[in-house]
Design a protein around this motif. Structure first.
Motif, short mmCIF file in Angstrom:
data_model
loop_
_atom_site.label_atom_id
_atom_site.label_comp_id
_atom_site.label_asym_id
_atom_site.label_seq_id
_atom_site.Cartn_x
_atom_site.Cartn_y
_atom_site.Cartn_z
N UNK A 144 -1.51 -11.75 -7.44
CA UNK A 144 -2.91 -12.14 -7.30
C UNK A 144 -3.88 -11.01 -7.62
N UNK A 145 -3.52 -9.81 -7.21
CA UNK A 145 -4.42 -8.67 -7.46
C UNK A 145 -3.59 -7.42 -7.65
N UNK A 146 -4.12 -6.54 -8.47
CA UNK A 146 -3.42 -5.31 -8.77
C UNK A 146 -4.35 -4.14 -8.50
N UNK A 147 -3.79 -3.12 -7.89
CA UNK A 147 -4.57 -1.92 -7.63
C UNK A 147 -4.02 -0.76 -8.43
N UNK A 190 0.84 -1.19 0.00
CA UNK A 190 0.00 0.00 0.00
C UNK A 190 0.88 1.24 0.00
N UNK A 241 -4.24 0.77 -2.24
CA UNK A 241 -3.75 -0.58 -2.50
C UNK A 241 -2.95 -0.59 -3.80
N UNK A 285 -0.90 -7.26 -4.75
CA UNK A 285 -0.88 -8.39 -3.83
C UNK A 285 -0.19 -9.58 -4.48
N UNK A 322 -7.25 -13.94 0.54
CA UNK A 322 -8.22 -12.85 0.63
C UNK A 322 -7.88 -11.95 1.80
N UNK A 323 -7.77 -10.65 1.55
CA UNK A 323 -7.32 -9.74 2.62
C UNK A 323 -8.25 -9.72 3.82
N UNK A 324 -9.51 -9.43 3.62
CA UNK A 324 -10.51 -9.43 4.68
C UNK A 324 -9.99 -8.91 6.00
N UNK A 370 3.37 0.80 2.96
CA UNK A 370 3.10 -0.27 3.92
C UNK A 370 3.02 -1.60 3.20
N UNK A 392 -5.62 -9.21 7.62
CA UNK A 392 -4.48 -8.48 7.12
C UNK A 392 -3.72 -7.82 8.27
#
Lengths: 113, 114
Positions: free
Chosen positions: B55-58, B35, B45, B48, B98-100, B90, B103
């Motif tokens: 897995x995931x892109x922000x 982050x 974000x 990830x 899954x962040x949920x 960070x 984290x």
């Protein structure tokens, strides 16, 4: 769209009083929210979460309320203490697998001794 | 102490330079998230990784890249730095993909670009 926001950027509360921090969201399909606390010089820390099948969830001295009708949630801190001084973020995990978390801009809580 | 470590704590560099930020997740956590936190953009974000795979892109710029190594530590590379890249970065980790609510955030790296 992806939008999580807060009503007030700063909040000052007398020690011992209750604090209420508000958050609005825009997506009516949103189903999961998290509150984080970030103390000065530290990373965010999970406080409490709530899913859309609940209206209220309680933790230790904290309560989160979710009003899906007006797309609003709040974090209530009972008997606020100096250690509660921090920035509080509401956050929303998004995606089918909650792949990413969108954070609101944060509310800075100052506790007056 | 979240169990997530980040180095360095502070970094001061010049525009146009390249830096690498390092993160070690909590023991046993397979997911690492990056982050960026700045005054005007808040906490954003970036990206990830889960068990070595993206897995995931922000909102990650093309000048930025990351990777997760076999020992699960992660590095965020920032290149062609601009003044606007000055921020707190960070790293967070979680056991699941899954962040949920799982984290855990590290203490951050404060980057100053002069």
């Amino acid at each position: 769209g992806e939008s999580v926001g807060l009503h007030l950027p700063t909040l000052s509360v007398q020690e011992g009083d209750n604090s209420i921090i508000n958050c609005a969201y825009s997506n009516s399909a949103s189903d999961y929210f998290i509150w984080y606390k970030q103390e000065s010089g530290k990373g965010p820390q999970f406080i409490i979460d709530i899913r859309s099948n609940m209206d209220k969830r309680q933790g230790q001295r904290v309560t989160v309320l979710l009003n899906k009708t007006v797309k609003h949630l709040s974090l209530q801190i009972a008997a606020t203490q100096p250690g509660d001084s921090a920035v509080y973020f509401c956050a929303e995990p998004l995606g089918t697998s909650y792949d990413k978390v969108i954070f609101g801009p944060g509310t800075s809580l100052s506790v007056i001794p | 102490d979240s169990g997530v470590t980040q180095t360095p704590k502070h970094l001061i560099t010049a525009t146009g330079q390249r830096v690498t930020l390092r993160c070690s997740p909590r023991s046993g956590d397979l997911s690492v998230y990056w982050y960026q936190q700045s005054l005007d953009q808040g906490l954003q974000f970036l990206i990830q990784y889960y068990n070595g795979e993206e897995r995931a892109k922000g909102n990650i710029l093309e000048r930025f890249s990351a990777q997760q190594f076999p020992d699960l530590h992660s590095e965020l590379n920032l290149s062609s730095l601009e003044l606007g890249d000055s921020a707190l970065y960070f790293c967070a980790s979680s056991a699941s993909p899954n962040p949920g609510n799982e984290q855990f955030f590290g203490p951050g790296t404060r980057l100053t670009v002069l």
